[in-house]
Design an enzyme around this catalytic site. Structure first.
Site, mmCIF file in Angstrom:
data_model
loop_
_atom_site.group_PDB
_atom_site.id
_atom_site.type_symbol
_atom_site.label_atom_id
_atom_site.label_comp_id
_atom_site.label_asym_id
_atom_site.label_seq_id
_atom_site.Cartn_x
_atom_site.Cartn_y
_atom_site.Cartn_z
ATOM 1 N N CYS A 58 4.301 -1.636 1.522
ATOM 2 C CA CYS A 58 2.940 -1.743 0.963
ATOM 3 C C CYS A 58 1.945 -1.956 2.094
ATOM 4 O O CYS A 58 1.897 -3.043 2.692
ATOM 5 C CB CYS A 58 2.902 -2.892 -0.044
ATOM 6 S SG CYS A 58 1.255 -3.401 -0.546
ATOM 7 N N CYS A 90 -0.405 -4.944 1.909
ATOM 8 C CA CYS A 90 0.367 -6.183 2.083
ATOM 9 C C CYS A 90 0.558 -6.495 3.564
ATOM 10 O O CYS A 90 0.321 -7.621 4.017
ATOM 11 C CB CYS A 90 1.747 -6.050 1.437
ATOM 12 S SG CYS A 90 1.753 -5.781 -0.346
#
Length: 235
Positions: free
Chosen positions: A160, A163
């Site tokens: 991600c 993230c």
């Protein structure tokens, strides 16, 4: 007049191109898939992710694999293609590639497998689901969030991009506020059972707790200033 006609045709072509590559919610994706004859369902996650569970009758072609473009050429370009990944990033990129290769109708599932499973939709999963139950237990998590101090939990994954971009900030703030708050990171892939229990259907996900009670939930990319503001507001 000629330039106006060319511009008009360009707009029409752009519009038709957009229609050939359509993003659908999980419910619309499911309904469209069920109603489409000769649909080609494509799971573009890794083989490891696919083995843990996937949509029924989905074919696995890993978008990150160097052979992806060669493998999708074997599909029928005249039949609709339905694409999904875990959270939507890889499937959006794969759908773009398919459209550029001449596939006439490409449907991309928003939110991906993560959103699909969080709503309880059917999947084809291995009988031995023990791998999915590994990670932090519900009891351990409840102990973590039972503090009188503010507790912020960051659900993240290495695939991600937002993230990973925010992890340095999260670690920095965890150190800075360690005397006033608990800031913890939890690896989504290693804690899927817990994530499902908490209703995590999108990452990054930031959950704020006090005395074991959820007081705030945020998703998506945040700048350091916004993080600080939220933490200060709930100390």
């Amino acid at each position: 007049m000629k330039s106006i006609l060319i511009s008009f045709l360009s707009i029409l072509l752009t519009a038709s191109a957009g229609l050939a590559q359509t993003q659908l919610s999980t419910n619309d994706f499911q309904n469209k898939l069920n109603a489409t004859k000769q649909a080609q369902l494509l799971d573009v996650r890794t083989p490891e992710e696919y083995k843990q569970g996937h949509l029924e009758k989905a074919e696995n072609i890993d978008y990150k694999n160097a052979a992806f473009q060669e493998q999708v050429e074997k599909l029928d370009k005249n039949k609709p293609v339905f694409v999904y990944c875990l959270a939507g990033g890889r499937s959006a990129a794969a759908a773009k590639v398919l459209h550029e290769k001449g596939f006439t109708n490409v449907y991309d599932m928003q939110g991906g497998y993560l959103k699909w499973t969080s709503t309880g939709k059917l999947i084809d999963a291995p009988k031995d689901a023990s791998a999915a139950n590994k990670g932090m237990s519900s009891a351990v998590f409840k102990k973590l969030i039972s503090s009188e101090q503010l507790v912020m939990v960051d659900f993240y994954a290495p695939w991600c991009a937002p993230c990973i971009k925010m992890l340095p900030t999260v670690h920095k703030l965890a150190e800075e506020y360690k005397s006033k708050a608990k800031i913890e990171t939890i690896h989504y892939d290693q804690n899927k059972a817990l994530a499902k229990e908490l209703g995590i259907d999108e990452i990054p996900a930031f959950l704020f707790y006090k005395n074991g009670k959820l007081i705030l939930r945020k998703n998506g990319l945040m700048e350091e200033a916004e993080f600080r503001k939220l933490i200060e507001q709930h100390l």
